[in-house]
Design a protein around this motif. Structure first.
Motif, PDB file in Angstrom:
ATOM      1  N   ALA A  43       0.830  -1.208   0.000  1.00  0.00           N
ATOM      2  CA  ALA A  43       0.000   0.000   0.000  1.00  0.00           C
ATOM      3  C   ALA A  43       0.862   1.255   0.000  1.00  0.00           C
ATOM      4  O   ALA A  43       0.553   2.229  -0.688  1.00  0.00           O
ATOM      5  N   ASP A  44       1.949   1.243   0.756  1.00  0.00           N
ATOM      6  CA  ASP A  44       2.851   2.397   0.771  1.00  0.00           C
ATOM      7  C   ASP A  44       3.597   2.537  -0.548  1.00  0.00           C
ATOM      8  O   ASP A  44       3.794   3.647  -1.053  1.00  0.00           O
ATOM      9  N   LYS A  45       4.006   1.417  -1.115  1.00  0.00           N
ATOM     10  CA  LYS A  45       4.789   1.456  -2.350  1.00  0.00           C
ATOM     11  C   LYS A  45       3.972   1.997  -3.514  1.00  0.00           C
ATOM     12  O   LYS A  45       4.471   2.780  -4.315  1.00  0.00           O
ATOM     13  N   TYR A  46       2.731   1.610  -3.619  1.00  0.00           N
ATOM     14  CA  TYR A  46       1.904   2.005  -4.760  1.00  0.00           C
ATOM     15  C   TYR A  46       0.883   3.085  -4.421  1.00  0.00           C
ATOM     16  O   TYR A  46      -0.002   3.363  -5.231  1.00  0.00           O
ATOM     17  N   ASP A  47       0.980   3.697  -3.258  1.00  0.00           N
ATOM     18  CA  ASP A  47       0.078   4.773  -2.826  1.00  0.00           C
ATOM     19  C   ASP A  47      -1.394   4.385  -2.979  1.00  0.00           C
ATOM     20  O   ASP A  47      -2.200   5.106  -3.547  1.00  0.00           O
ATOM     21  N   ILE A  48      -1.739   3.232  -2.476  1.00  0.00           N
ATOM     22  CA  ILE A  48      -3.106   2.739  -2.597  1.00  0.00           C
ATOM     23  C   ILE A  48      -4.064   3.568  -1.747  1.00  0.00           C
ATOM     24  O   ILE A  48      -5.202   3.784  -2.130  1.00  0.00           O
ATOM     25  N   HIS A  49      -3.596   4.081  -0.622  1.00  0.00           N
ATOM     26  CA  HIS A  49      -4.467   4.878   0.239  1.00  0.00           C
ATOM     27  C   HIS A  49      -4.950   6.130  -0.498  1.00  0.00           C
ATOM     28  O   HIS A  49      -6.109   6.504  -0.393  1.00  0.00           O
ATOM     29  N   ILE A  50      -4.058   6.739  -1.240  1.00  0.00           N
ATOM     30  CA  ILE A  50      -4.420   7.946  -1.982  1.00  0.00           C
ATOM     31  C   ILE A  50      -5.433   7.609  -3.070  1.00  0.00           C
ATOM     32  O   ILE A  50      -6.397   8.348  -3.288  1.00  0.00           O
ATOM     33  N   ALA A  51      -5.238   6.490  -3.744  1.00  0.00           N
ATOM     34  CA  ALA A  51      -6.161   6.092  -4.802  1.00  0.00           C
ATOM     35  C   ALA A  51      -7.550   5.809  -4.231  1.00  0.00           C
ATOM     36  O   ALA A  51      -8.557   6.155  -4.853  1.00  0.00           O
ATOM     37  N   LYS A  52      -7.618   5.186  -3.051  1.00  0.00           N
ATOM     38  CA  LYS A  52      -8.916   4.915  -2.442  1.00  0.00           C
ATOM     39  C   LYS A  52      -9.615   6.205  -2.048  1.00  0.00           C
ATOM     40  O   LYS A  52     -10.819   6.346  -2.230  1.00  0.00           O
ATOM     41  N   LYS A  53      -8.854   7.166  -1.506  1.00  0.00           N
ATOM     42  CA  LYS A  53      -9.448   8.441  -1.126  1.00  0.00           C
ATOM     43  C   LYS A  53      -9.963   9.184  -2.352  1.00  0.00           C
ATOM     44  O   LYS A  53     -11.029   9.788  -2.320  1.00  0.00           O
ATOM     45  N   GLU A  54      -9.194   9.131  -3.447  1.00  0.00           N
ATOM     46  CA  GLU A  54      -9.631   9.806  -4.663  1.00  0.00           C
ATOM     47  C   GLU A  54     -10.892   9.160  -5.235  1.00  0.00           C
ATOM     48  O   GLU A  54     -11.810   9.855  -5.674  1.00  0.00           O
ATOM     49  N   ALA A  55     -10.958   7.846  -5.201  1.00  0.00           N
ATOM     50  CA  ALA A  55     -12.143   7.149  -5.702  1.00  0.00           C
ATOM     51  C   ALA A  55     -13.370   7.488  -4.862  1.00  0.00           C
ATOM     52  O   ALA A  55     -14.468   7.683  -5.399  1.00  0.00           O
ATOM     53  N   LYS A  56     -13.199   7.587  -3.548  1.00  0.00           N
ATOM     54  CA  LYS A  56     -14.315   7.954  -2.678  1.00  0.00           C
ATOM     55  C   LYS A  56     -14.753   9.382  -2.956  1.00  0.00           C
ATOM     56  O   LYS A  56     -15.948   9.681  -3.024  1.00  0.00           O
ATOM     57  N   TRP A  57     -13.779  10.291  -3.156  1.00  0.00           N
ATOM     58  CA  TRP A  57     -14.117  11.684  -3.449  1.00  0.00           C
ATOM     59  C   TRP A  57     -14.872  11.780  -4.767  1.00  0.00           C
ATOM     60  O   TRP A  57     -15.850  12.510  -4.873  1.00  0.00           O
ATOM     61  N   ARG A  58     -14.424  11.015  -5.781  1.00  0.00           N
ATOM     62  CA  ARG A  58     -15.109  11.034  -7.074  1.00  0.00           C
ATOM     63  C   ARG A  58     -16.531  10.492  -6.956  1.00  0.00           C
ATOM     64  O   ARG A  58     -17.421  10.956  -7.658  1.00  0.00           O
ATOM     65  N   ALA A  59     -16.740   9.518  -6.083  1.00  0.00           N
ATOM     66  CA  ALA A  59     -18.092   8.986  -5.884  1.00  0.00           C
ATOM     67  C   ALA A  59     -18.979  10.002  -5.162  1.00  0.00           C
ATOM     68  O   ALA A  59     -20.168  10.100  -5.440  1.00  0.00           O
ATOM     69  N   ASP A  60     -18.388  10.782  -4.250  1.00  0.00           N
ATOM     70  CA  ASP A  60     -19.152  11.782  -3.521  1.00  0.00           C
ATOM     71  C   ASP A  60     -19.485  13.010  -4.369  1.00  0.00           C
ATOM     72  O   ASP A  60     -20.539  13.623  -4.202  1.00  0.00           O
ATOM     73  N   TYR A  61     -18.572  13.396  -5.272  1.00  0.00           N
ATOM     74  CA  TYR A  61     -18.742  14.603  -6.081  1.00  0.00           C
ATOM     75  C   TYR A  61     -18.550  14.274  -7.565  1.00  0.00           C
ATOM     76  O   TYR A  61     -17.565  14.695  -8.181  1.00  0.00           O
ATOM     77  N   PRO A  62     -19.497  13.557  -8.173  1.00  0.00           N
ATOM     78  CA  PRO A  62     -19.294  13.123  -9.558  1.00  0.00           C
ATOM     79  C   PRO A  62     -19.300  14.267 -10.573  1.00  0.00           C
ATOM     80  O   PRO A  62     -18.548  14.233 -11.541  1.00  0.00           O
ATOM     81  N   LEU A  63     -20.124  15.284 -10.368  1.00  0.00           N
ATOM     82  CA  LEU A  63     -20.176  16.392 -11.324  1.00  0.00           C
ATOM     83  C   LEU A  63     -18.890  17.208 -11.301  1.00  0.00           C
ATOM     84  O   LEU A  63     -18.368  17.606 -12.349  1.00  0.00           O
ATOM     85  N   LEU A  64     -18.369  17.471 -10.130  1.00  0.00           N
ATOM     86  CA  LEU A  64     -17.117  18.206 -10.010  1.00  0.00           C
ATOM     87  C   LEU A  64     -15.958  17.397 -10.594  1.00  0.00           C
ATOM     88  O   LEU A  64     -15.092  17.947 -11.285  1.00  0.00           O
ATOM     89  N   ALA A  65     -15.958  16.100 -10.356  1.00  0.00           N
ATOM     90  CA  ALA A  65     -14.909  15.248 -10.905  1.00  0.00           C
ATOM     91  C   ALA A  65     -14.959  15.245 -12.435  1.00  0.00           C
ATOM     92  O   ALA A  65     -13.929  15.265 -13.110  1.00  0.00           O
ATOM     93  N   GLU A  66     -16.176  15.247 -12.984  1.00  0.00           N
ATOM     94  CA  GLU A  66     -16.325  15.276 -14.444  1.00  0.00           C
ATOM     95  C   GLU A  66     -15.794  16.594 -15.013  1.00  0.00           C
ATOM     96  O   GLU A  66     -15.114  16.595 -16.045  1.00  0.00           O
ATOM     97  N   ARG A  67     -16.081  17.687 -14.350  1.00  0.00           N
ATOM     98  CA  ARG A  67     -15.562  18.979 -14.804  1.00  0.00           C
ATOM     99  C   ARG A  67     -14.033  19.032 -14.759  1.00  0.00           C
ATOM    100  O   ARG A  67     -13.396  19.547 -15.661  1.00  0.00           O
ATOM    101  N   ILE A  68     -13.444  18.480 -13.731  1.00  0.00           N
ATOM    102  CA  ILE A  68     -11.987  18.459 -13.614  1.00  0.00           C
ATOM    103  C   ILE A  68     -11.391  17.591 -14.733  1.00  0.00           C
ATOM    104  O   ILE A  68     -10.369  17.952 -15.326  1.00  0.00           O
ATOM    105  N   ASP A  69     -12.043  16.460 -15.027  1.00  0.00           N
ATOM    106  CA  ASP A  69     -11.548  15.599 -16.101  1.00  0.00           C
ATOM    107  C   ASP A  69     -11.603  16.317 -17.448  1.00  0.00           C
ATOM    108  O   ASP A  69     -10.692  16.164 -18.275  1.00  0.00           O
ATOM    109  N   ILE A  70     -12.627  17.092 -17.669  1.00  0.00           N
ATOM    110  CA  ILE A  70     -12.737  17.851 -18.932  1.00  0.00           C
ATOM    111  C   ILE A  70     -11.618  18.892 -19.014  1.00  0.00           C
ATOM    112  O   ILE A  70     -11.012  19.061 -20.070  1.00  0.00           O
TER     113      ILE A  70
END
Length: 72
Positions: A43-70
């Motif tokens: 988990a430390d080597k591949y920064d899995i904790h950060i990826a999980k937090k980002e996935a949770k944030w994207r699930a909580d704020y899908p419209l904002l995440a879509e705008r950032i992706d654009i």
């Protein structure tokens, strides 16, 4: 087909009951400790904790995440 289902069911029951016994033995405690250390290392080597937090944030704020992706 049914043989495969029965075999799978029996294997999972036996595996589960073996692990319940194994986790309380001295070797089982040692093995679980080593496995936890290894998983923390991965988990430390591949920064899995950060990826999980980002996935949770994207699930909580899908419209904002879509705008950032654009914008990216």
């Amino acid at each position: 087909m049914y043989w495969f289902l029965i075999k799978t069911l029996m294997s999972s029951i036996l595996g589960s009951s073996f692990y319940k016994w194994f986790e309380n033995t001295r070797v089982g405690v040692w093995f679980q400790d080593k496995l936890d250390d290894f998983m923390d290392y991965i988990a430390d080597k591949y920064d899995i904790h950060i990826a999980k937090k980002e996935a949770k944030w994207r699930a909580d704020y899908p419209l904002l995440a879509e705008r950032i992706d654009i914008l990216e």
